[in-house]
Design a protein around this motif. Structure first.
Motif, PDB file in Angstrom:
ATOM      1  N   GLN A 177       0.818  -1.212   0.000  1.00  0.00           N
ATOM      2  CA  GLN A 177       0.000   0.000   0.000  1.00  0.00           C
ATOM      3  C   GLN A 177       0.857   1.268   0.000  1.00  0.00           C
ATOM      4  OE1 GLN A 177      -2.808  -0.329   3.270  1.00  0.00           O
ATOM      5  NE2 GLN A 177      -4.160  -1.623   2.077  1.00  0.00           N
ATOM      6  N   CYS A 178       1.991   1.210  -0.685  1.00  0.00           N
ATOM      7  CA  CYS A 178       2.796   2.417  -0.866  1.00  0.00           C
ATOM      8  C   CYS A 178       2.069   3.330  -1.850  1.00  0.00           C
ATOM      9  CB  CYS A 178       4.175   2.064  -1.412  1.00  0.00           C
ATOM     10  SG  CYS A 178       5.159   1.009  -0.311  1.00  0.00           S
ATOM     11  N   SER A 179       2.044   4.614  -1.572  1.00  0.00           N
ATOM     12  CA  SER A 179       1.327   5.550  -2.446  1.00  0.00           C
ATOM     13  C   SER A 179       1.967   6.926  -2.358  1.00  0.00           C
ATOM     14  CB  SER A 179      -0.147   5.642  -2.024  1.00  0.00           C
ATOM     15  OG  SER A 179      -0.270   6.221  -0.735  1.00  0.00           O
ATOM     16  N   ALA A 180       1.703   7.742  -3.384  1.00  0.00           N
ATOM     17  CA  ALA A 180       2.204   9.111  -3.383  1.00  0.00           C
ATOM     18  C   ALA A 180       1.593   9.900  -2.235  1.00  0.00           C
ATOM     19  CB  ALA A 180       1.878   9.779  -4.716  1.00  0.00           C
ATOM     20  N   LEU A 181       0.311   9.652  -1.949  1.00  0.00           N
ATOM     21  CA  LEU A 181      -0.341  10.330  -0.823  1.00  0.00           C
ATOM     22  C   LEU A 181       0.335   9.950   0.486  1.00  0.00           C
ATOM     23  CD1 LEU A 181      -2.614  12.024   0.429  1.00  0.00           C
ATOM     24  CD2 LEU A 181      -4.026   9.942   0.472  1.00  0.00           C
ATOM     25  N   GLY A 182       0.646   8.664   0.644  1.00  0.00           N
ATOM     26  CA  GLY A 182       1.294   8.213   1.868  1.00  0.00           C
ATOM     27  C   GLY A 182       2.661   8.820   2.057  1.00  0.00           C
ATOM     28  N   ALA A 183       3.438   8.902   0.972  1.00  0.00           N
ATOM     29  CA  ALA A 183       4.764   9.506   1.046  1.00  0.00           C
ATOM     30  C   ALA A 183       4.666  10.980   1.424  1.00  0.00           C
ATOM     31  CB  ALA A 183       5.485   9.349  -0.289  1.00  0.00           C
ATOM     32  N   PHE A 184       3.669  11.671   0.837  1.00  0.00           N
ATOM     33  CA  PHE A 184       3.457  13.085   1.155  1.00  0.00           C
ATOM     34  C   PHE A 184       3.072  13.266   2.619  1.00  0.00           C
ATOM     35  CE2 PHE A 184       0.368  16.559   1.629  1.00  0.00           C
ATOM     36  CZ  PHE A 184       1.148  17.642   1.270  1.00  0.00           C
ATOM     37  N   LEU A 185       2.110  12.470   3.077  1.00  0.00           N
ATOM     38  CA  LEU A 185       1.681  12.556   4.477  1.00  0.00           C
ATOM     39  C   LEU A 185       2.834  12.306   5.426  1.00  0.00           C
ATOM     40  CD1 LEU A 185      -1.760  10.674   4.523  1.00  0.00           C
ATOM     41  CD2 LEU A 185      -1.363  13.087   5.032  1.00  0.00           C
ATOM     42  N   ASP A 186       3.656  11.330   5.090  1.00  0.00           N
ATOM     43  CA  ASP A 186       4.750  10.935   5.974  1.00  0.00           C
ATOM     44  C   ASP A 186       5.711  12.089   6.223  1.00  0.00           C
ATOM     45  OD1 ASP A 186       6.113   8.834   7.466  1.00  0.00           O
ATOM     46  OD2 ASP A 186       7.670   9.000   5.948  1.00  0.00           O
ATOM     47  N   VAL A 187       6.174  12.739   5.158  1.00  0.00           N
ATOM     48  CA  VAL A 187       7.161  13.808   5.337  1.00  0.00           C
ATOM     49  C   VAL A 187       6.534  15.044   5.977  1.00  0.00           C
ATOM     50  CG1 VAL A 187       8.677  13.026   3.488  1.00  0.00           C
ATOM     51  CG2 VAL A 187       6.833  14.615   2.947  1.00  0.00           C
ATOM     52  N   VAL A 188       5.274  15.334   5.640  1.00  0.00           N
ATOM     53  CA  VAL A 188       4.617  16.499   6.236  1.00  0.00           C
ATOM     54  C   VAL A 188       4.399  16.290   7.729  1.00  0.00           C
ATOM     55  CG1 VAL A 188       2.457  17.815   6.316  1.00  0.00           C
ATOM     56  CG2 VAL A 188       3.523  17.302   4.119  1.00  0.00           C
ATOM     57  N   ILE A 189       3.900  15.113   8.102  1.00  0.00           N
ATOM     58  CA  ILE A 189       3.657  14.828   9.515  1.00  0.00           C
ATOM     59  C   ILE A 189       4.970  14.796  10.291  1.00  0.00           C
ATOM     60  CG2 ILE A 189       2.773  13.127  11.158  1.00  0.00           C
ATOM     61  CD1 ILE A 189       0.745  12.319   8.981  1.00  0.00           C
ATOM     62  N   ASP A 190       6.023  14.253   9.672  1.00  0.00           N
ATOM     63  CA  ASP A 190       7.341  14.253  10.320  1.00  0.00           C
ATOM     64  C   ASP A 190       7.783  15.682  10.651  1.00  0.00           C
ATOM     65  OD1 ASP A 190       7.463  11.537  10.114  1.00  0.00           O
ATOM     66  OD2 ASP A 190       8.944  11.489   8.503  1.00  0.00           O
ATOM     67  N   ASN A 191       7.659  16.574   9.679  1.00  0.00           N
ATOM     68  CA  ASN A 191       8.097  17.950   9.896  1.00  0.00           C
ATOM     69  C   ASN A 191       7.218  18.682  10.909  1.00  0.00           C
ATOM     70  OD1 ASN A 191      10.051  17.464   7.876  1.00  0.00           O
ATOM     71  ND2 ASN A 191       9.921  19.566   7.174  1.00  0.00           N
ATOM     72  N   VAL A 192       5.907  18.448  10.847  1.00  0.00           N
ATOM     73  CA  VAL A 192       5.008  19.054  11.834  1.00  0.00           C
ATOM     74  C   VAL A 192       5.351  18.557  13.227  1.00  0.00           C
ATOM     75  CG1 VAL A 192       2.612  19.124  12.631  1.00  0.00           C
ATOM     76  CG2 VAL A 192       3.122  19.433  10.206  1.00  0.00           C
ATOM     77  N   HIS A 193       5.604  17.257  13.332  1.00  0.00           N
ATOM     78  CA  HIS A 193       5.959  16.650  14.623  1.00  0.00           C
ATOM     79  C   HIS A 193       7.189  17.323  15.217  1.00  0.00           C
ATOM     80  CE1 HIS A 193       6.344  12.822  17.194  1.00  0.00           C
ATOM     81  NE2 HIS A 193       7.315  13.632  17.576  1.00  0.00           N
ATOM     82  N   ARG A 194       8.263  17.369  14.435  1.00  0.00           N
ATOM     83  CA  ARG A 194       9.503  17.940  14.969  1.00  0.00           C
ATOM     84  C   ARG A 194       9.355  19.434  15.251  1.00  0.00           C
ATOM     85  NH1 ARG A 194      11.684  14.597  10.896  1.00  0.00           N
ATOM     86  NH2 ARG A 194      12.149  16.415   9.601  1.00  0.00           N
TER      87      ARG A 194
END
Length: 219
Positions: free
Chosen positions: A76-93
């Motif tokens: 279930q790799c997807s462009a949406l998932g990749a986008f969410l991952d990096v955005v959430i990572d940056n918001v988290h930090r």
């Protein structure tokens, strides 16, 4: 290329409750959960209940590893998932850094978003296609950050804000002897400082490379 387009079109046509199925992929659901945990941690528990907030933040960070494993396991790799991952990572930090120190947090968050833009411009291959980079950059990024230098750098990026937050909240954390916990946290802070500096070198190279490319394109 045509196959990729067909696959994307297929995803768009498959719906659940009238919405594209990709929105409900398990790793993406994990991403939404991470966001919820961040909101609860920083909106409900910080700074009055730091122990609970830190626990939720660490849980959200741990799920960052889980979603990638799940995505690959379920296909279930997807462009949406990749986008969410990096955005959430940056918001988290950004949130953790801001909790440590609002001024420093704003600077670090701005820097990390700037680097995100630089790597995003390179596309999905930025982790493997780093050209004639200096040796230190190659050592860090080799095998997708899975070599010792890369692991140390990622520990710095993720670990330093959390370690600093824990250090400033030590009086509220009672799950270990204060002196023992303080020593462990201090060691973690210094190790993460080294890792963050190492990551900073790589980030500076990416930023410099991007600026060189932009200047050359108008030359």
């Amino acid at each position: 290329m045509a196959n990729d387009t067909d696959q994307e079109a297929g995803v768009a046509k498959t719906t659940i409750l009238g919405l594209p199925t990709v929105i409900f992929y398990v790793p993406n659901l994990i991403g939404y959960l991470r966001l919820v945990l961040l909101v609860i941690a920083m909106g409900c528990y910080w700074p009055d209940r730091p122990a609970t907030a830190i626990f939720l933040l660490l849980l959200s960070a741990a799920l960052d590893v889980v979603d990638g494993v799940v995505a690959r396991a379920l296909g279930q790799c997807s462009a949406l998932g990749a986008f969410l991952d990096v955005v959430i990572d940056n918001v988290h930090r950004a949130l953790v850094w801001s909790a440590v120190n609002p001024q420093i947090g704003a600077l670090v968050a701005s820097w990390e978003w700037c680097i995100l833009v630089c790597t995003h411009c390179l596309g999905a291959t930025w982790k493997v296609n780093f050209g004639r980079a200096p040796r230190i950059v190659t050592l860090v990024m080799m095998d997708n950050f899975k070599r010792p230098a890369g692991i140390l750098a990622m520990a710095g990026v993720w670990g330093l804000p959390h370690a600093l937050l824990i250090r400033q909240s030590l009086s509220e954390l009672v799950f270990a002897e204060p002196s023992t916990l303080a020593l462990l946290v201090e060691v973690a802070v210094w190790l993460c400082c080294v890792g963050r500096l190492l990551a900073g070198v790589v980030e500076c190279w990416f930023l410099g490379s991007r600026l060189q490319h932009l200047i050359a394109s108008n030359g």
